[in-house]
Structure formats: C-alpha cells, structure tokens
Design an enzyme around this catalytic site. Sequence first.
Site, PDB file in Angstrom:
ATOM      1  N   SER A  88      -5.303   9.426   8.879  1.00 21.63           N
ATOM      2  CA  SER A  88      -4.964   8.048   8.516  1.00 21.63           C
ATOM      3  C   SER A  88      -4.902   7.180   9.776  1.00 21.63           C
ATOM      4  CB  SER A  88      -3.610   8.042   7.793  1.00 21.63           C
ATOM      5  OG  SER A  88      -3.074   6.752   7.780  1.00 21.63           O
ATOM      6  N   TRP A  89      -5.536   6.000   9.691  1.00 19.90           N
ATOM      7  CA  TRP A  89      -5.695   5.116  10.846  1.00 19.90           C
ATOM      8  C   TRP A  89      -4.427   4.878  11.632  1.00 19.90           C
ATOM      9  CZ3 TRP A  89     -10.801   4.231  11.017  1.00 19.90           C
ATOM     10  CH2 TRP A  89     -11.503   4.287   9.816  1.00 19.90           C
ATOM     11  N   GLN A 137     -12.298   9.034   8.891  1.00 20.66           N
ATOM     12  CA  GLN A 137     -11.090   9.721   8.444  1.00 20.66           C
ATOM     13  C   GLN A 137     -11.331  11.163   8.032  1.00 20.66           C
ATOM     14  OE1 GLN A 137      -9.956   6.022   5.920  1.00 20.66           O
ATOM     15  NE2 GLN A 137      -8.041   7.059   6.422  1.00 20.66           N
ATOM     16  N   GLU A 153     -12.750  -3.204   2.337  1.00 18.46           N
ATOM     17  CA  GLU A 153     -11.528  -3.953   2.630  1.00 18.46           C
ATOM     18  C   GLU A 153     -11.652  -4.914   3.794  1.00 18.46           C
ATOM     19  OE1 GLU A 153      -8.087  -1.511   3.066  1.00 18.46           O
ATOM     20  OE2 GLU A 153      -8.207  -0.720   1.045  1.00 18.46           O
ATOM     21  N   HIS A 167     -16.719   0.965   7.057  1.00 22.55           N
ATOM     22  CA  HIS A 167     -15.345   1.287   6.669  1.00 22.55           C
ATOM     23  C   HIS A 167     -14.518   1.322   7.952  1.00 22.55           C
ATOM     24  CE1 HIS A 167     -12.668   3.321   3.478  1.00 22.55           C
ATOM     25  NE2 HIS A 167     -11.894   3.082   4.534  1.00 22.55           N
ATOM     26  N   GLU A 197     -10.102   2.823  -4.765  1.00 25.61           N
ATOM     27  CA  GLU A 197      -9.046   3.574  -4.078  1.00 25.61           C
ATOM     28  C   GLU A 197      -7.739   3.348  -4.802  1.00 25.61           C
ATOM     29  OE1 GLU A 197      -8.340   3.135   0.174  1.00 25.61           O
ATOM     30  OE2 GLU A 197     -10.498   2.924   0.520  1.00 25.61           O
TER      31      GLU A 197
HETATM   32  C1  BGP Z   1      -7.082   1.828   2.582  1.00 24.49           C
HETATM   33  C2  BGP Z   1      -8.241   2.230   3.435  1.00 24.49           C
HETATM   34  C3  BGP Z   1      -8.389   3.713   3.606  1.00 24.49           C
HETATM   35  C4  BGP Z   1      -7.093   4.485   3.677  1.00 24.49           C
HETATM   36  C5  BGP Z   1      -6.063   4.012   2.673  1.00 24.49           C
HETATM   37  C6  BGP Z   1      -4.694   4.595   2.875  1.00 24.49           C
HETATM   38  O1  BGP Z   1      -6.640   0.580   2.993  1.00 24.49           O
HETATM   39  O2  BGP Z   1      -9.458   1.745   2.914  1.00 24.49           O
HETATM   40  O3  BGP Z   1      -9.242   3.925   4.689  1.00 24.49           O
HETATM   41  O4  BGP Z   1      -6.637   4.599   4.952  1.00 24.49           O
HETATM   42  O5  BGP Z   1      -5.941   2.612   2.672  1.00 24.49           O
HETATM   43  O6  BGP Z   1      -4.054   3.937   3.917  1.00 24.49           O
HETATM   44  P1  BGP Z   1      -3.116   4.642   4.954  1.00 24.49           P
HETATM   45  O7  BGP Z   1      -3.974   5.686   5.594  1.00 24.49           O
HETATM   46  O8  BGP Z   1      -2.689   3.581   5.896  1.00 24.49           O
HETATM   47  O9  BGP Z   1      -1.989   5.187   4.195  1.00 24.49           O
END
Ligand code: BGP
Length: 474
Positions: A433-434, A19, A160, A116, A375
């Site tokens: 973001s994924w 990321q 996660e 991750h 987080e």
């Molecule tokens: C968590 C992950 C992160 C990050 C975050 C925010 O689940 O560990 O990698 O992405 O969420 O999520 P998003 O980018 O979908 O808002």
Amino acid sequence: MTKTFPSNFIFGGASAAYQVEGATNEDGKGRVLWDDYLEKQGRFNPNPAADFYHQYEKDLTLAERYGVQAIRVSIAWSRIFPDGDGEIEPRGVAYYHRMFKACLAHHVEPFVTLHHFDTPEKLHEEGDWLSPHMVNAFVEYAKFCFKEFPEITHWITINEPTSMAVQQYTSGTFPPGEHGRFDKTFQAEHNQNVAHARIVNAYKQMHLDGEIGVVHALQTVYPYSDSVADKHAADLQDALENRLYLDGTLAGSYSAEVLALIQEILDANNQPMFKYTDAEMTEISDAAHQLDFVGVNNYFSKWLRAYSGVSETHHNGTGAKGTSVSRLHGVGEEKLPEGITTTDWDWPIYPRGMHDILMRIHDDYPLVPAIYVTENGIGLKEELPAGANSSTVIEDPKRIDYLRLYLSAIADAINDGANVKGYFIWSLQDQFSWTNGYSKRYGLFFVDFATQDRYVKRSAHWFKEVSETHQISD
Ligand code: BGP
C-alpha cells in the site's frame, strides 16, 4: 433477505502494477516518482510486494478457482518506456504479453489501467500532470499499448485522478508532498481530464474492438449537519474531490456551479484559477460522448462541516485509530457523526454512500452507458496463524461483513435503475500500500511477503459462492 445480481454481472479482483509486481529494478524498468520518495522516507520498500511479476500464475490459478472472473491490472508505463517516452524496453512488453495470455488462459478477463499512480520519474520531475509534455507522452504511450495489445478489450485511462492530484498537492501524502496548493491540484485535475479525453478520442478513432473507461475515487460527501454553512462545506469538498472529474469526464463540460465553487476555494487561499482552453473543452466533450464506462472506487464517505481556520491534515498511515485530521482552509473540516463505525485507518463504513454515488451517476450523468465498481474492500491487520500450512484458511469475518453490506448496497442501486455491470474487490491478493506499506491487508488471498506463499482467506470462499450463485443474503 436474498438479493440477486444480473446473470452477466462480473465479479472480479483488483490490483495495480506498483502494488503487486515488485521487481522494480528488473528487466530495464525505469524509475517512477515513488522510488526516490520511498527511499528517502525509509518506511517501506515496494519490493517484493506480491512479486506478481514472477508469481502471476499462482494468483491467476487462485482467482480462477475462487470465482474471480476478471482482474484489474495496470501496465507499469516505465516497464515499456523507461523514461516515459523514447526508447521502448522489449522485456517489459514481453512480460505484459505473457501475463495477459495467462489471464485469458485462466478465464480471468483483464481490465487494464494505463496509469495507476506510477508516473515515470523523468516526467514527474518535469511537473507530472502539470506538464504538457507528460500529457503528450501519456497519449503516445496509450496509443502504443492499444496497437501492441489487441488481446485487451477493456481499457482504463487513469486510475483515480483525484487521489493523485489531491494527495500530491493538497494533503501532501503522495510525491512531491505539497500541502494546500489548490491551484496546482485543480490544474492537475484538469490536465488529467484532457489526457483522458485525448486517449478516449484516439482509441475511438482507431476503431478497435473493445471498451474504454476511466476510474474515479468517489467518496460520497455529506454535510455534518443541516446548517447552510455545513451544506456549503460539503459542496466545496465535493467540488475539490469529485465534481470537476465527474463533470469533465462524464458530462463533457464544467458546470457553472463547479467552477464557482472552485473559484471560491482558490480565492480563500489567494491562489489563481486553473487554465483551460476552448479546444481542450471540445476534446473533453467529444470524449464524454464516446466513453464506454466509468469505474467507481468507493470505500467510505465523508462528512463536512464549515471551517475557517488554517489548513491542517494528518494522514493515518499506520492503523492508529482516531488519528486522522482533515481541515482545509476555504473548504471545510471532516467530522464523523455519532454512530458510524470506522476501520483502524479511520475509513467510515457506510454502504449507503456506495448506493448514493451510483445513483448520482445514474441521475446526473445520463451520457454514461455503464458503471463498474472497480474498487471496494476493507484493509485489516492480519497475521498468518502459527503452524499454518497450505490447507489453512485464514478467518476474516470483518471482511465478509463489509463485502456483504457494500454488495447489498450495489444490488439496491441496480434495482433502483443504475446500470452496474461488475464489482472488483480491492484486492485480489494482499499487496503493497502506497502510504501504509505491508500492514494493511485487503486480499482474498493472504500473501506471506517473505516466502511469497499464498493462503486462502474465508472471504475467498464466500466470494466464490457469491460469484457462482450471483446472490447474497443480508
Ligand atoms: C485506492 C487506490 C489503490 C489502493 C486502494 C487502497 O485509492 O486506487 O491503489 O491503494 O485505494 O488504499 P490504501 O492502500 O491507502 O489503503
């Protein structure tokens, strides 16, 4: 009212390799499960992200200046072993030595995650966490890292596991994008518990001078109403997303209750029970007795009501408020009670859920020596103001409000006896973001992705004050 954190409480910022690093085609890095998937999807590209691979010095300088005492970073497995195992890529190893050295020079303690969400492509194609080869290769890669990077004293095995398994095989938002395959979801969850356990046990056998933990996404699940059916739906959802991991990694055995709930979900979907052996359960138990900490990622909570229709999900990956749907056959339907506000991505803002999950670990998992909130934060649509220059401060009052509420809930949990030792905001700087690309910003520092310039947000000033005083006023 003013609330005070213990003097040794750490205030940190979080990130993940894929990321932030960008540079996915540089220095021999191997491909990962996301590369092909995102190319086919065509919505967004993991390059440049925050170009941390080249810009880490900028971010660490800002971190030090704004009271960020620790940083969660992950190692991209495929920078070191491009195929997951076999040949080592020395340029990847050298990069992590350089970056860790810079962290320490800036007095920003690195907490390093080994996985991750970025499984090397070859291992993903063999079945990812469903494949025994993946588990073995992961353990070997972890042992390599423990020997290679003695400068690291805080390790995290997997980030996660629940998000990975559920999004890969239940809701279909992570590659390979399958829906409703609860059997694969639970098998992948169990296999991750085994992989995690083997790594913890190996780390302890190596007698290294550091600590090791795991990071869980824990969305507190509440029943939508007091009805027996809604309470049961909440229990089923909790078993699917939280409890198999909590029991496996923190208690060292699966309770009869969680196994019965899982069996019920699988029966309702005509799918077979996941497989586990006595030998694996011994490894899982040994690891739970040696674990140094658990990381809790908590952003929101869920409310469940009974549902008997077909499975139907819609992921809000654009910030179009009110579009999320989650109804799972054999589990339940997510339904928000009146009066709870949400973000544009439909994430309910409910700090009480943070308090409750911390207390659940404290009350139900007494083997756990310490908790970090690894987080928490809020994704917002943010833009660079016209004419911005290096002294521009970007106003983000919603983030400050959110952080104040959640930190206040954490302070309450500490007061109620939970041993919470630190807090990592997601995220240190704006990142990729994924499932949302570049439009969902979480950082203390705004990243102009085109120029890679950084701008400080007001929340960074607020964070610095909290970190320096160890106090918040709500
Ligand atoms: C968590 C992950 C992160 C990050 C975050 C925010 O689940 O560990 O990698 O992405 O969420 O999520 P998003 O980018 O979908 O808002």
